[in-house]
Design an enzyme around this catalytic site. Structure first.
Site, PDB file in Angstrom:
ATOM      1  N   TYR A 160     -46.979  40.223  97.099  1.00 59.70           N
ATOM      2  CA  TYR A 160     -45.635  40.815  97.015  1.00 59.70           C
ATOM      3  C   TYR A 160     -45.734  42.287  96.612  1.00 59.70           C
ATOM      4  O   TYR A 160     -45.116  43.161  97.235  1.00 59.70           O
ATOM      5  CB  TYR A 160     -44.804  40.013  96.016  1.00 59.70           C
ATOM      6  CG  TYR A 160     -43.360  40.455  95.900  1.00 59.70           C
ATOM      7  CD1 TYR A 160     -42.462  40.205  96.932  1.00 59.70           C
ATOM      8  CD2 TYR A 160     -42.909  41.107  94.766  1.00 59.70           C
ATOM      9  CE1 TYR A 160     -41.131  40.604  96.819  1.00 59.70           C
ATOM     10  CE2 TYR A 160     -41.589  41.500  94.644  1.00 59.70           C
ATOM     11  CZ  TYR A 160     -40.700  41.247  95.676  1.00 59.70           C
ATOM     12  OH  TYR A 160     -39.387  41.644  95.563  1.00 59.70           O
ATOM     13  N   LYS A 164     -44.645  45.700  98.716  1.00 58.46           N
ATOM     14  CA  LYS A 164     -43.640  46.659  98.244  1.00 58.46           C
ATOM     15  C   LYS A 164     -44.257  48.036  97.965  1.00 58.46           C
ATOM     16  O   LYS A 164     -43.615  49.054  98.175  1.00 58.46           O
ATOM     17  CB  LYS A 164     -42.924  46.112  96.996  1.00 58.46           C
ATOM     18  CG  LYS A 164     -42.087  44.843  97.266  1.00 58.46           C
ATOM     19  CD  LYS A 164     -40.868  45.100  98.138  1.00 58.46           C
ATOM     20  CE  LYS A 164     -39.937  43.900  98.180  1.00 58.46           C
ATOM     21  NZ  LYS A 164     -38.740  44.109  99.019  1.00 58.46           N
TER      22      LYS A 164
HETATM   23  N1  LIG Z   1     -34.480  38.476  93.270  1.00 58.53           N
HETATM   24  C1  LIG Z   1     -35.252  39.312  92.593  1.00 58.53           C
HETATM   25  O1  LIG Z   1     -35.594  39.091  91.405  1.00 58.53           O
HETATM   26  C2  LIG Z   1     -35.683  40.619  93.236  1.00 58.53           C
HETATM   27  C3  LIG Z   1     -36.184  41.624  92.412  1.00 58.53           C
HETATM   28  C4  LIG Z   1     -36.554  42.842  92.991  1.00 58.53           C
HETATM   29  C5  LIG Z   1     -36.406  43.032  94.346  1.00 58.53           C
HETATM   30  N2  LIG Z   1     -35.917  42.037  95.136  1.00 58.53           N
HETATM   31  C6  LIG Z   1     -35.772  42.294  96.582  1.00 58.53           C
HETATM   32  O2  LIG Z   1     -34.396  42.191  96.904  1.00 58.53           O
HETATM   33  C7  LIG Z   1     -34.265  41.860  98.290  1.00 58.53           C
HETATM   34  C8  LIG Z   1     -33.194  40.790  98.449  1.00 58.53           C
HETATM   35  O3  LIG Z   1     -33.632  39.595  97.830  1.00 58.53           O
HETATM   36  P1  LIG Z   1     -32.621  38.594  97.104  1.00 58.53           P
HETATM   37  O4  LIG Z   1     -32.978  38.582  95.684  1.00 58.53           O
HETATM   38  O5  LIG Z   1     -31.229  38.917  97.516  1.00 58.53           O
HETATM   39  O6  LIG Z   1     -33.118  37.189  97.699  1.00 58.53           O
HETATM   40  P2  LIG Z   1     -32.525  36.246  98.842  1.00 58.53           P
HETATM   41  O7  LIG Z   1     -31.168  35.789  98.466  1.00 58.53           O
HETATM   42  O8  LIG Z   1     -33.578  35.231  99.101  1.00 58.53           O
HETATM   43  O9  LIG Z   1     -32.368  37.213 100.092  1.00 58.53           O
HETATM   44  C9  LIG Z   1     -33.380  37.443 101.014  1.00 58.53           C
HETATM   45  C10 LIG Z   1     -32.753  37.460 102.401  1.00 58.53           C
HETATM   46  O10 LIG Z   1     -33.730  37.857 103.358  1.00 58.53           O
HETATM   47  C11 LIG Z   1     -33.492  37.112 104.531  1.00 58.53           C
HETATM   48  N3  LIG Z   1     -34.745  37.024 105.279  1.00 58.53           N
HETATM   49  C12 LIG Z   1     -35.950  36.573 104.840  1.00 58.53           C
HETATM   50  N4  LIG Z   1     -36.845  36.582 105.835  1.00 58.53           N
HETATM   51  C13 LIG Z   1     -36.192  37.071 106.928  1.00 58.53           C
HETATM   52  C14 LIG Z   1     -36.576  37.293 108.281  1.00 58.53           C
HETATM   53  N5  LIG Z   1     -37.834  37.059 108.715  1.00 58.53           N
HETATM   54  N6  LIG Z   1     -35.654  37.778 109.151  1.00 58.53           N
HETATM   55  C15 LIG Z   1     -34.394  38.037 108.735  1.00 58.53           C
HETATM   56  N7  LIG Z   1     -33.970  37.840 107.476  1.00 58.53           N
HETATM   57  C16 LIG Z   1     -34.862  37.344 106.590  1.00 58.53           C
HETATM   58  C17 LIG Z   1     -33.022  35.733 104.041  1.00 58.53           C
HETATM   59  O11 LIG Z   1     -32.204  35.083 105.016  1.00 58.53           O
HETATM   60  P3  LIG Z   1     -32.768  33.955 106.015  1.00 58.53           P
HETATM   61  O12 LIG Z   1     -33.724  33.094 105.212  1.00 58.53           O
HETATM   62  O13 LIG Z   1     -31.535  33.249 106.461  1.00 58.53           O
HETATM   63  O14 LIG Z   1     -33.426  34.700 107.121  1.00 58.53           O
HETATM   64  C18 LIG Z   1     -32.205  36.101 102.820  1.00 58.53           C
HETATM   65  O15 LIG Z   1     -30.834  36.247 103.141  1.00 58.53           O
HETATM   66  C19 LIG Z   1     -35.667  41.481  98.764  1.00 58.53           C
HETATM   67  O16 LIG Z   1     -36.210  42.536  99.507  1.00 58.53           O
HETATM   68  C20 LIG Z   1     -36.452  41.294  97.482  1.00 58.53           C
HETATM   69  O17 LIG Z   1     -37.826  41.583  97.659  1.00 58.53           O
HETATM   70  C21 LIG Z   1     -35.530  40.825  94.598  1.00 58.53           C
END
Ligand SMILES: NC(=O)c1ccc[n+]([C@@H]2O[C@H](COP(=O)([O-])OP(=O)(O)OC[C@H]3O[C@@H](n4cnc5c(N)ncnc54)[C@H](OP(=O)(O)O)[C@@H]3O)[C@@H](O)[C@H]2O)c1
Length: 247
Positions: A160, A164
């Site tokens: 991961y 990033k």
């Molecule tokens: N949650 C945390 O603690 C955290 C912290 C720092 C940064 N982030 C970053 O924030 C961003 C959003 O994450 P989140 O926390 O909102 O989690 P999330 O709810 O799991 O959102 C991730 C989204 O990405 C989509 N996705 C994954 N693979 C995909 C693909 N191949 N094609 C199209 N869509 C895809 C998923 O939809 P489908 O599965 O329906 O495709 C899902 O809606 C990510 O980039 C993550 O790395 C998260």
């Protein structure tokens, strides 16, 4: 006059990846509230339609544009469809991502490849496909969601973090490449967020917070608000990176 009439984002067309949940959904909702038109991208049509229904219920407009962002042909077709149906592309908000955690000693090549494909190659594919459309508008904005793990490695987060860290290399190079054409490239760098991400459910995270007052999370809206702040900045202002931490 409503807020949408005065907002600099009113009428802007935005591709939002990951728009079916979490941060991507929050960005799409806020953009629509500001009078922009988000194209909702993800692999699961049902969740994208839920986002679209919420936007419609609040009087906004959106387009469901399902695509797997790791698939070059899918990204190309999605981008073309959005540009044609909505009339152009002004903004790319990249929130799609996956978090598969584990120690390197037993980490599978399949998980490594999926992580790099989703968190690093997909932004490259989405940005490359959108560049001609942003150029056609005389400029635009690209904002990608990175992570604190894009600046600092942590145990069990090697793949991961590598994806990033790589994202920052891509974005920094692109910022220099596209800036002279009026295309701003930015990263939002958040700490832990209260979403079902990284193999832990939102409920699990809420329970962890209840058990330990030192355990803190951002809400998806907090991260979306950072994205909107960047997108609303005047033409002569560029935020390269915005770090957002739970407090
Ligand atoms: N949650 C945390 O603690 C955290 C912290 C720092 C940064 N982030 C970053 O924030 C961003 C959003 O994450 P989140 O926390 O909102 O989690 P999330 O709810 O799991 O959102 C991730 C989204 O990405 C989509 N996705 C994954 N693979 C995909 C693909 N191949 N094609 C199209 N869509 C895809 C998923 O939809 P489908 O599965 O329906 O495709 C899902 O809606 C990510 O980039 C993550 O790395 C998260």
């Amino acid at each position: 006059m409503g807020a949408a009439d005065t907002d600099r984002l009113a009428g802007k067309i935005a591709i939002v990846t990951g728009a079916g949940s979490g941060v991507g959904r929050a960005i799409a909702m806020m953009l629509a509230d500001a009078g922009a038109i988000p194209a909702l991208v993800g692999r699961t049509p049902a969740t994208l339609h839920e986002t679209a229904a919420e936007i419609a219920a609040r009087g906004g407009r959106s387009l469901v544009a399902s695509a797997d962002v790791t698939d070059e042909a899918d990204v190309g077709a999605m981008t073309e469809r959005v540009a044609q149906e909505l009339g152009g592309i002004d903004i790319l908000a990249l929130a799609a991502g996956i978090g598969r955690y584990g120690p390197v000693a037993s980490y599978s090549l399949a998980d490594w490849n999926a992580t790099l494909a989703t968190n690093l190659t997909a932004p490259f594919l989405c940005i490359r496909a959108a560049i001609p459309n942003l150029r056609a508008r005389g400029g635009g904005s690209i904002v990608a969601i990175s992570s604190g793990a894009g600046k600092q490695g942590y145990p069990n987060l090697a793949a991961y973090a590598a994806s990033k860290f790589g994202l920052h290399g891509l974005l920094q190079s692109l910022a220099a490449e596209l800036g002279p054409e009026g295309i701003k490239v930015s990263a939002v760098v958040p700490g832990s967020i209260l979403t079902s991400f990284g193999g832990r459910s939102e409920d699990d995270k809420r329970a962890a917070m209840a058990a330990d007052p030192d355990k803190k999370y951002l809400e998806p809206d907090d991260v979306a608000a950072a994205v909107l702040t960047i997108l609303r900045q005047p033409a002569h202002v560029w935020t390269q990176e915005m770090n957002v931490w739970p407090f």
